[in-house]
Design an enzyme around this catalytic site. Structure first.
Site, PDB file in Angstrom:
ATOM      1  N   ALA A   1      -0.748  -3.988  13.050  1.00  0.00           N
ATOM      2  CA  ALA A   1      -0.385  -2.603  12.741  1.00  0.00           C
ATOM      3  C   ALA A   1       0.543  -2.015  13.807  1.00  0.00           C
ATOM      4  O   ALA A   1       0.380  -2.267  15.003  1.00  0.00           O
ATOM      5  CB  ALA A   1      -1.668  -1.779  12.650  1.00  0.00           C
TER       6      ALA A   1
ATOM      7  N   ARG B   1      12.863  -9.584  15.980  1.00  0.00           N
ATOM      8  CA  ARG B   1      13.326 -10.983  16.032  1.00  0.00           C
ATOM      9  C   ARG B   1      12.499 -11.811  15.056  1.00  0.00           C
ATOM     10  O   ARG B   1      11.398 -11.410  14.674  1.00  0.00           O
ATOM     11  CB  ARG B   1      13.132 -11.554  17.454  1.00  0.00           C
ATOM     12  CG  ARG B   1      13.922 -10.838  18.525  1.00  0.00           C
ATOM     13  CD  ARG B   1      15.390 -11.226  18.511  1.00  0.00           C
ATOM     14  NE  ARG B   1      16.128 -10.545  19.566  1.00  0.00           N
ATOM     15  CZ  ARG B   1      16.883  -9.460  19.394  1.00  0.00           C
ATOM     16  NH1 ARG B   1      16.991  -8.899  18.195  1.00  0.00           N
ATOM     17  NH2 ARG B   1      17.529  -8.904  20.412  1.00  0.00           N
TER      18      ARG B   1
ATOM     19  N   ASN C   1       0.842  -1.199   0.000  1.00  0.00           N
ATOM     20  CA  ASN C   1       0.000   0.000   0.000  1.00  0.00           C
ATOM     21  C   ASN C   1       0.885   1.260   0.000  1.00  0.00           C
ATOM     22  O   ASN C   1       2.101   1.161  -0.189  1.00  0.00           O
ATOM     23  CB  ASN C   1      -0.919  -0.070   1.236  1.00  0.00           C
ATOM     24  CG  ASN C   1      -2.237   0.638   1.016  1.00  0.00           C
ATOM     25  OD1 ASN C   1      -2.255   1.769   0.536  1.00  0.00           O
ATOM     26  ND2 ASN C   1      -3.320  -0.016   1.381  1.00  0.00           N
TER      27      ASN C   1
ATOM     28  N   ARG D   1      -0.786 -15.309  19.031  1.00  0.00           N
ATOM     29  CA  ARG D   1      -1.507 -16.593  18.976  1.00  0.00           C
ATOM     30  C   ARG D   1      -1.300 -17.220  17.613  1.00  0.00           C
ATOM     31  O   ARG D   1      -0.840 -16.553  16.679  1.00  0.00           O
ATOM     32  CB  ARG D   1      -3.006 -16.370  19.239  1.00  0.00           C
ATOM     33  CG  ARG D   1      -3.692 -15.488  18.189  1.00  0.00           C
ATOM     34  CD  ARG D   1      -5.177 -15.404  18.477  1.00  0.00           C
ATOM     35  NE  ARG D   1      -5.887 -14.560  17.528  1.00  0.00           N
ATOM     36  CZ  ARG D   1      -6.309 -14.945  16.330  1.00  0.00           C
ATOM     37  NH1 ARG D   1      -6.053 -16.181  15.879  1.00  0.00           N
ATOM     38  NH2 ARG D   1      -6.969 -14.116  15.532  1.00  0.00           N
TER      39      ARG D   1
ATOM     40  N   HIS E   1      24.191   0.999  11.552  1.00  0.00           N
ATOM     41  CA  HIS E   1      25.322   1.877  11.850  1.00  0.00           C
ATOM     42  C   HIS E   1      25.941   1.377  13.153  1.00  0.00           C
ATOM     43  O   HIS E   1      25.230   0.835  14.009  1.00  0.00           O
ATOM     44  CB  HIS E   1      24.848   3.325  12.019  1.00  0.00           C
ATOM     45  CG  HIS E   1      24.199   3.872  10.781  1.00  0.00           C
ATOM     46  ND1 HIS E   1      24.916   4.261   9.678  1.00  0.00           N
ATOM     47  CD2 HIS E   1      22.900   4.069  10.467  1.00  0.00           C
ATOM     48  CE1 HIS E   1      24.088   4.696   8.745  1.00  0.00           C
ATOM     49  NE2 HIS E   1      22.851   4.568   9.187  1.00  0.00           N
TER      50      HIS E   1
ATOM     51  N   GLY F   1      -0.611  -1.965   8.574  1.00  0.00           N
ATOM     52  CA  GLY F   1      -0.030  -0.635   8.402  1.00  0.00           C
ATOM     53  C   GLY F   1       1.042  -0.312   9.428  1.00  0.00           C
ATOM     54  O   GLY F   1       1.009  -0.775  10.569  1.00  0.00           O
TER      55      GLY F   1
HETATM   56  C1  LIG Z   1      -2.462  -4.702   2.795  1.00  0.00           C
HETATM   57  C2  LIG Z   1      -3.135  -3.515   3.332  1.00  0.00           C
HETATM   58  O1  LIG Z   1      -3.256  -2.551   2.639  1.00  0.00           O
HETATM   59  S1  LIG Z   1      -3.637  -3.489   4.981  1.00  0.00           S
HETATM   60  C3  LIG Z   1      -4.781  -2.143   5.130  1.00  0.00           C
HETATM   61  C4  LIG Z   1      -4.694  -1.496   6.466  1.00  0.00           C
HETATM   62  N1  LIG Z   1      -5.208  -2.353   7.529  1.00  0.00           N
HETATM   63  C5  LIG Z   1      -4.494  -2.611   8.609  1.00  0.00           C
HETATM   64  O2  LIG Z   1      -3.394  -2.135   8.749  1.00  0.00           O
HETATM   65  C6  LIG Z   1      -5.122  -3.514   9.620  1.00  0.00           C
HETATM   66  C7  LIG Z   1      -5.082  -2.912  11.031  1.00  0.00           C
HETATM   67  N2  LIG Z   1      -5.390  -3.927  12.039  1.00  0.00           N
HETATM   68  C8  LIG Z   1      -4.439  -4.713  12.582  1.00  0.00           C
HETATM   69  O3  LIG Z   1      -3.275  -4.612  12.249  1.00  0.00           O
HETATM   70  C9  LIG Z   1      -4.825  -5.723  13.661  1.00  0.00           C
HETATM   71  O4  LIG Z   1      -3.745  -5.753  14.572  1.00  0.00           O
HETATM   72  C10 LIG Z   1      -5.084  -7.140  13.110  1.00  0.00           C
HETATM   73  C11 LIG Z   1      -6.240  -7.084  12.148  1.00  0.00           C
HETATM   74  C12 LIG Z   1      -3.855  -7.681  12.414  1.00  0.00           C
HETATM   75  C13 LIG Z   1      -5.385  -8.109  14.265  1.00  0.00           C
HETATM   76  O5  LIG Z   1      -6.322  -7.500  15.124  1.00  0.00           O
HETATM   77  P1  LIG Z   1      -7.409  -8.257  16.039  1.00  0.00           P
HETATM   78  O6  LIG Z   1      -8.543  -8.739  15.233  1.00  0.00           O
HETATM   79  O7  LIG Z   1      -7.670  -7.299  17.141  1.00  0.00           O
HETATM   80  O8  LIG Z   1      -6.654  -9.538  16.576  1.00  0.00           O
HETATM   81  P2  LIG Z   1      -7.040 -10.419  17.842  1.00  0.00           P
HETATM   82  O9  LIG Z   1      -8.457 -10.136  18.232  1.00  0.00           O
HETATM   83  O10 LIG Z   1      -6.677 -11.812  17.576  1.00  0.00           O
HETATM   84  O11 LIG Z   1      -6.075  -9.816  18.955  1.00  0.00           O
HETATM   85  C14 LIG Z   1      -5.544 -10.620  19.969  1.00  0.00           C
HETATM   86  C15 LIG Z   1      -4.829  -9.713  20.939  1.00  0.00           C
HETATM   87  O12 LIG Z   1      -3.778  -9.014  20.265  1.00  0.00           O
HETATM   88  C16 LIG Z   1      -3.897  -7.597  20.436  1.00  0.00           C
HETATM   89  N3  LIG Z   1      -3.526  -6.925  19.211  1.00  0.00           N
HETATM   90  C17 LIG Z   1      -4.099  -7.063  17.986  1.00  0.00           C
HETATM   91  N4  LIG Z   1      -3.499  -6.278  17.090  1.00  0.00           N
HETATM   92  C18 LIG Z   1      -2.517  -5.629  17.755  1.00  0.00           C
HETATM   93  C19 LIG Z   1      -1.549  -4.667  17.346  1.00  0.00           C
HETATM   94  N5  LIG Z   1      -1.496  -4.242  16.092  1.00  0.00           N
HETATM   95  N6  LIG Z   1      -0.679  -4.211  18.269  1.00  0.00           N
HETATM   96  C20 LIG Z   1      -0.739  -4.648  19.562  1.00  0.00           C
HETATM   97  N7  LIG Z   1      -1.642  -5.566  20.000  1.00  0.00           N
HETATM   98  C21 LIG Z   1      -2.524  -6.042  19.097  1.00  0.00           C
HETATM   99  C22 LIG Z   1      -5.376  -7.385  20.718  1.00  0.00           C
HETATM  100  O13 LIG Z   1      -5.592  -6.179  21.413  1.00  0.00           O
HETATM  101  C23 LIG Z   1      -5.712  -8.613  21.540  1.00  0.00           C
HETATM  102  O14 LIG Z   1      -5.262  -8.405  22.843  1.00  0.00           O
HETATM  103  P3  LIG Z   1      -6.268  -8.776  24.102  1.00  0.00           P
HETATM  104  O15 LIG Z   1      -6.500 -10.263  23.977  1.00  0.00           O
HETATM  105  O16 LIG Z   1      -5.453  -8.377  25.307  1.00  0.00           O
HETATM  106  O17 LIG Z   1      -7.496  -7.983  23.896  1.00  0.00           O
END
Ligand SMILES: CC(=O)SCCNC(=O)CCNC(=O)[C@H](O)C(C)(C)COP(=O)(O)OP(=O)(O)OC[C@H]1O[C@@H](n2cnc3c(N)ncnc32)[C@H](O)[C@@H]1OP(=O)(O)O
Length: 198
Positions: A166, A172, A82, A189, A112, A148
């Site tokens: 995101a 690592r 993207n 997970r 660096h 993202g």
């Molecule tokens: C190719 C493209 O163009 S992409 C387009 C843009 N879209 C994006 O960037 C998507 C943005 N969303 C994300 O990145 C999300 O993190 C996802 C979709 C990857 C996963 O999100 P979820 O559906 O919330 O995952 P899930 O419910 O399994 O989360 C499990 C745990 O991980 C945590 N978690 C999920 N994502 C993140 C993250 N990015 N950072 C930190 N913790 C996270 C959740 O808060 C949850 O914690 P909890 O159990 O204490 O509540």
């Protein structure tokens, strides 16, 4: 060894080397030409093929893109990035097939020195100012999704089929088939049948 060979081998190299400057400037020019074209412009495909000679079929980079060399990056077929994809490929970057990358993904291979005494610029015998750098490769397996604002640090391999949440900073290796997220990025997970679209 040439500076280019040292760079690719992960040894300390001089980035002010003439060949490396030429390769970088070529990639920067091609990145700019690509970014200056609207996404429907047919010229984009030709520019991208020159910028990334090791790219498979049906790769789509939304742009803007910024490559440091381009020629040290491999992208497998059907992969996608993207807006604002940055790839500093001073060491080899290997992106598999069917990889999705969200906006502002950065793949950062250069390093660096940690001690400023070795990191700061210095004057070579010929009067040219330069510094010491080294680089670590990055590998992203097939079928990954990097959401993202993910930053991948040099030396990292992400296993196939994994999803990186995101804003993660991946410092690592990440195994295959997991959701990993955070800074530093940690496995949250496994991805299972439970994740099937309802
Ligand atoms: C190719 C493209 O163009 S992409 C387009 C843009 N879209 C994006 O960037 C998507 C943005 N969303 C994300 O990145 C999300 O993190 C996802 C979709 C990857 C996963 O999100 P979820 O559906 O919330 O995952 P899930 O419910 O399994 O989360 C499990 C745990 O991980 C945590 N978690 C999920 N994502 C993140 C993250 N990015 N950072 C930190 N913790 C996270 C959740 O808060 C949850 O914690 P909890 O159990 O204490 O509540």
């Amino acid at each position: 060894m040439t500076e280019r060979e040292k760079m690719i081998a992960g040894s300390v190299y001089d980035p002010s080397d003439d060949e490396l400057i030429r390769l970088r400037q070529n990639a920067h020019r091609l990145s700019k030409e690509y970014n200056d074209c609207f996404e429907t412009d047919e010229k984009r495909e030709k520019i991208l093929a020159e910028l990334i000679p090791n790219k498979g079929k049906n790769v789509y980079l939304q742009g803007p893109v910024q490559f440091d060399y381009g020629c040290f990056t491999e992208i497998g077929e059907n992969s996608y990035a993207n807006f604002n994809f940055t790839c500093l490929d001073c060491a080899p970057v290997k992106i598999g097939c069917n990889v999705f990358m969200g906006p502002n993904v950065s793949l950062l291979t250069p390093m660096h020195p940690f001690r400023f005494q070795e990191r700061n610029i210095y004057k070579r015998e010929d009067g040219v100012y330069t510094d010491r750098e080294y680089a670590k490769p990055i590998t992203i397996g097939d079928n990954c999704w990097l959401a993202g604002n993910v930053t991948v640090c040099g030396g990292v391999t992400i296993g196939s089929g994994s999803v990186i949440g995101a804003g993660s900073v991946v410092t690592r290796d990440i195994p295959s088939g997991v959701l990993a997220a955070g800074n530093p990025c940690r496995v949250i997970r496994e991805i299972t049948e439970e994740d099937r679209l309802k």
